[in-house]
Enzyme design. Structure first.
Site, PDB file in Angstrom:
ATOM      1  N   ASP A  33     -14.345  -9.865   1.922  1.00  0.00           N
ATOM      2  CA  ASP A  33     -13.312  -9.519   0.943  1.00  0.00           C
ATOM      3  C   ASP A  33     -13.906  -9.460  -0.405  1.00  0.00           C
ATOM      4  OD1 ASP A  33     -10.633 -10.389   1.313  1.00  0.00           O
ATOM      5  OD2 ASP A  33     -10.891 -10.015  -1.096  1.00  0.00           O
ATOM      6  N   CYS A 259       5.977  -6.156   4.618  1.00  0.00           N
ATOM      7  CA  CYS A 259       6.224  -5.700   6.385  1.00  0.00           C
ATOM      8  C   CYS A 259       7.337  -5.037   6.134  1.00  0.00           C
ATOM      9  CB  CYS A 259       6.101  -6.879   7.470  1.00  0.00           C
ATOM     10  SG  CYS A 259       3.982  -7.271   7.477  1.00  0.00           S
TER      11      CYS A 259
HETATM   12  N1  LIG Z   1       0.927 -10.118   5.974  1.00  0.00           N
HETATM   13  C1  LIG Z   1       1.732  -9.762   7.282  1.00  0.00           C
HETATM   14  O1  LIG Z   1       2.650 -10.308   7.287  1.00  0.00           O
HETATM   15  C2  LIG Z   1       1.399  -8.633   7.849  1.00  0.00           C
HETATM   16  C3  LIG Z   1       1.644  -8.339   9.382  1.00  0.00           C
HETATM   17  C4  LIG Z   1       1.392  -7.257  10.579  1.00  0.00           C
HETATM   18  C5  LIG Z   1       0.878  -5.914   9.927  1.00  0.00           C
HETATM   19  N2  LIG Z   1       0.059  -6.599   8.597  1.00  0.00           N
HETATM   20  C6  LIG Z   1      -0.364  -5.121   7.655  1.00  0.00           C
HETATM   21  O2  LIG Z   1      -1.645  -5.656   7.963  1.00  0.00           O
HETATM   22  C7  LIG Z   1      -2.164  -4.887   6.443  1.00  0.00           C
HETATM   23  C8  LIG Z   1      -3.256  -6.290   5.934  1.00  0.00           C
HETATM   24  O3  LIG Z   1      -2.106  -7.170   5.151  1.00  0.00           O
HETATM   25  P1  LIG Z   1      -2.031  -8.537   4.663  1.00  0.00           P
HETATM   26  O4  LIG Z   1      -1.489  -9.328   4.619  1.00  0.00           O
HETATM   27  O5  LIG Z   1      -3.418  -9.210   5.270  1.00  0.00           O
HETATM   28  O6  LIG Z   1      -2.686  -7.698   3.446  1.00  0.00           O
HETATM   29  P2  LIG Z   1      -3.703  -9.203   2.641  1.00  0.00           P
HETATM   30  O7  LIG Z   1      -3.264  -8.165   0.872  1.00  0.00           O
HETATM   31  O8  LIG Z   1      -3.245 -10.731   2.751  1.00  0.00           O
HETATM   32  O9  LIG Z   1      -4.618  -8.575   3.151  1.00  0.00           O
HETATM   33  C9  LIG Z   1      -5.908  -7.492   2.045  1.00  0.00           C
HETATM   34  C10 LIG Z   1      -7.023  -8.052   1.907  1.00  0.00           C
HETATM   35  O10 LIG Z   1      -7.872  -7.226   1.600  1.00  0.00           O
HETATM   36  C11 LIG Z   1      -8.919  -7.394   0.655  1.00  0.00           C
HETATM   37  N3  LIG Z   1      -9.507  -6.355   0.035  1.00  0.00           N
HETATM   38  C12 LIG Z   1      -8.657  -4.659  -0.598  1.00  0.00           C
HETATM   39  N4  LIG Z   1      -9.722  -4.494  -0.211  1.00  0.00           N
HETATM   40  C13 LIG Z   1     -10.785  -4.357  -0.077  1.00  0.00           C
HETATM   41  C14 LIG Z   1     -11.978  -3.492   0.126  1.00  0.00           C
HETATM   42  N5  LIG Z   1     -12.077  -2.618  -0.527  1.00  0.00           N
HETATM   43  N6  LIG Z   1     -13.148  -4.454   0.861  1.00  0.00           N
HETATM   44  C15 LIG Z   1     -12.243  -5.693   1.208  1.00  0.00           C
HETATM   45  N7  LIG Z   1     -11.504  -6.251   1.200  1.00  0.00           N
HETATM   46  C16 LIG Z   1     -10.490  -5.420   1.076  1.00  0.00           C
HETATM   47  C17 LIG Z   1      -8.653  -8.728  -0.622  1.00  0.00           C
HETATM   48  O11 LIG Z   1      -9.154  -9.279  -1.518  1.00  0.00           O
HETATM   49  C18 LIG Z   1      -7.052  -8.895   0.421  1.00  0.00           C
HETATM   50  O12 LIG Z   1      -7.488 -10.900   0.603  1.00  0.00           O
HETATM   51  C19 LIG Z   1      -1.128  -4.464   5.886  1.00  0.00           C
HETATM   52  O13 LIG Z   1      -1.247  -3.200   6.392  1.00  0.00           O
HETATM   53  C20 LIG Z   1      -0.053  -5.190   6.659  1.00  0.00           C
HETATM   54  O14 LIG Z   1       0.539  -4.291   5.825  1.00  0.00           O
HETATM   55  C21 LIG Z   1       0.729  -7.806   7.641  1.00  0.00           C
END
Ligand SMILES: NC(=O)c1ccc[n+]([C@@H]2O[C@H](COP(=O)([O-])OP(=O)(O)OC[C@H]3O[C@@H](n4cnc5c(N)ncnc54)[C@H](O)[C@@H]3O)[C@@H](O)[C@H]2O)c1
Length: 416
Positions: A33, A259
């Site tokens: 991350d 989402c």
């Molecule tokens: N949170 C949910 O409920 C959920 C459920 C299903 C699907 N999703 C999908 O999954 C995906 C991720 O969602 P999330 O809620 O986990 O996001 P999040 O914001 O919680 O996590 C994203 C992470 O990626 C890191 N990051 C950003 N750019 C980066 C890079 N270039 N290299 C490495 N790390 C990097 C950020 O620091 C963060 O920790 C999205 O597309 C979301 O729509 C989310």
């Protein structure tokens, strides 16, 4: 691929960290991350999302964590789980996915596999994400590295639908990548793996799932407003409707987070590109967005009808994160309702035992039940912990004749 899998999970948020922990029980895994503070917290076994517990963390013996890109170079499977928000014009914002593609592009070698898990619209994995990796790496998708897509379906705050409990959809551009995905994901998802026809099929399926939910909630939100105008208790209407075998059970509510409140905009973007009808998707989004104004103005009307002066009324908001039992406040409609109430001159206090509200100016934040009495109480995010403490509360939080308002009238019993 005949090598032992070495997996890099890129982006350790709500989706990526549980995934890295799952793989870290079976395969050498690197959780990467760019947020150094997140890596520092996770290294101390502190997960601010509260989606994981110490037992699972301790089982992931093969997981290493890093914010240094050089540590992912040894991986032969890259899985990207960065976030996919919308711009202020509600258009897909692929910035994080493209940045992660560049990171992969700098590390990927011939023979490696790259999988996207972020929610995207059809075509992004192959036409945008993979192209960016090709530009940076000089390698070709399909010939040098192999491409897959697997939409994540976790439900934060829900102890019954964790990664291992939800069938995982996998898709790839070729059969051997699909087989590889099947073999690695089936180690961490005992509930089952579904092989999709194609990457675009899997991409669209994720948008269909979440948009269907948005549309169903929008209809129920409309019906809630109709029932109120007829002077009916909507929970009693639902009680009747539920007795039919094929009634789909939804309740009125605020739709926030990143989402259900975001993915329909990805779908609308595709509908626009393909020039296909999108009225239902758009209209549901609009209805659900308008619930913020509806809830705020309904509460204010109740207070003013009782002759309570807005600037001097003491009001307590119950819950402010975007959904119950989840500490995530991003795109929380509860926070937007609070902003609306402040614009009416109210100075709300907020009881929020799950999320951190220290960033929020202009409110008094209580982590535990305050020993006070209020003119008005507005329930926005009914965390289980909060409902339990309200049930056990020995004093009345609501002044005699005070106003309690919630979209769900079943909570009224707590204040009667
Ligand atoms: N949170 C949910 O409920 C959920 C459920 C299903 C699907 N999703 C999908 O999954 C995906 C991720 O969602 P999330 O809620 O986990 O996001 P999040 O914001 O919680 O996590 C994203 C992470 O990626 C890191 N990051 C950003 N750019 C980066 C890079 N270039 N290299 C490495 N790390 C990097 C950020 O620091 C963060 O920790 C999205 O597309 C979301 O729509 C989310």
């Amino acid at each position: 691929m005949n090598k032992r899998p070495c997996i890099a999970v890129i982006g350790l948020g709500y989706v990526g960290y549980p995934l890295a922990l799952g793989f870290g029980q079976h395969f050498e895994t690197i959780g990467f991350d760019i947020d150094e503070s997140r890596i520092a917290e996770l290294s101390q076994q502190y997960d601010r999302t509260r989606e994981t517990d110490r037992q699972i963390i301790e089982k992931a013996k093969l997981l290493g964590l890093s914010s240094d890109e050089k540590h992912i170079a040894k991986a032969n499977i890259y899985i990207v789980t960065t976030s996919t928000p919308v711009t202020d014009k509600n258009k897909p914002d692929l910035t994080e996915v493209l940045n992660a593609a560049r990171t992969v592009g700098r590390s990927v070698s011939a023979g490696d596999t790259v999988i996207l898990e972020s929610t995207v619209y059809p075509g992004v994995t192959e036409d945008i994400f993979a192209k960016e990796i090709e530009v940076i790496s000089g390698l070709s998708a399909g010939a040098d590295f192999f491409l897959g897509y697997s939409p994540e379906r976790i439900n934060p705050g829900d102890p019954f639908h964790k990664l291992q409990d939800i069938v995982k959809v996998v898709s790839a551009t070729d059969q051997s990548t699909l087989d590889l995905m099947y073999s690695i994901y089936s180690r961490i998802v005992p509930e089952g793996i579904h092989k999709a026809e194609s990457i675009e099929t899997a991409e669209l399926s994720k948008l269909v799932e979440n948009t269907q939910r948005d549309i169903n909630i929008a209809f129920i939100n409309e019906m809630y407003q109709l029932a109120l105008s007829l002077g009916l208790d909507f929970s009693k209407v639902l009680e009747c409707a539920r007795t039919k075998w094929n009634f789909i059970d939804f309740t009125p509510g605020l739709v926030g987070g990143h989402c259900v409140a975001v993915d329909p905009y990805y779908l609308i973007h595709t509908q626009e590109i393909r020039n296909t009808p999108s009225e239902i998707t758009r209209s549901a989004r609009q209805t659900n967005e308008q619930m913020v104004d509806f809830v705020a103005s309904s509460f204010v009307k109740h207070l003013t009808r009782k002759g309570m002066p807005l600037t001097r009324s003491r009001v307590l908001i119950l819950g402010a994160s975007f959904k119950p039992n989840c500490p995530d406040t991003r795109n929380s409609k509860a926070l937007r309702v609070i902003d609306e109430l402040m614009s009416f001159g109210l100075k709300p206090e907020v009881l929020e035992p799950v999320a951190d509200l220290s960033f929020y100016n202009g409110i008094t934040w209580h982590k535990r039940l305050p020993a006070e009495e209020y003119d008005g109480i507005l329930m926005l995010t009914p965390h289980t912990l909060m409902i339990e403490s309200l049930r056990e509360c020995s004093h009345s939080l609501l002044k005699p004749g005070g106003i309690f308002y919630s979209l769900d009238s079943t909570h009224e019993a707590l204040f009667s």
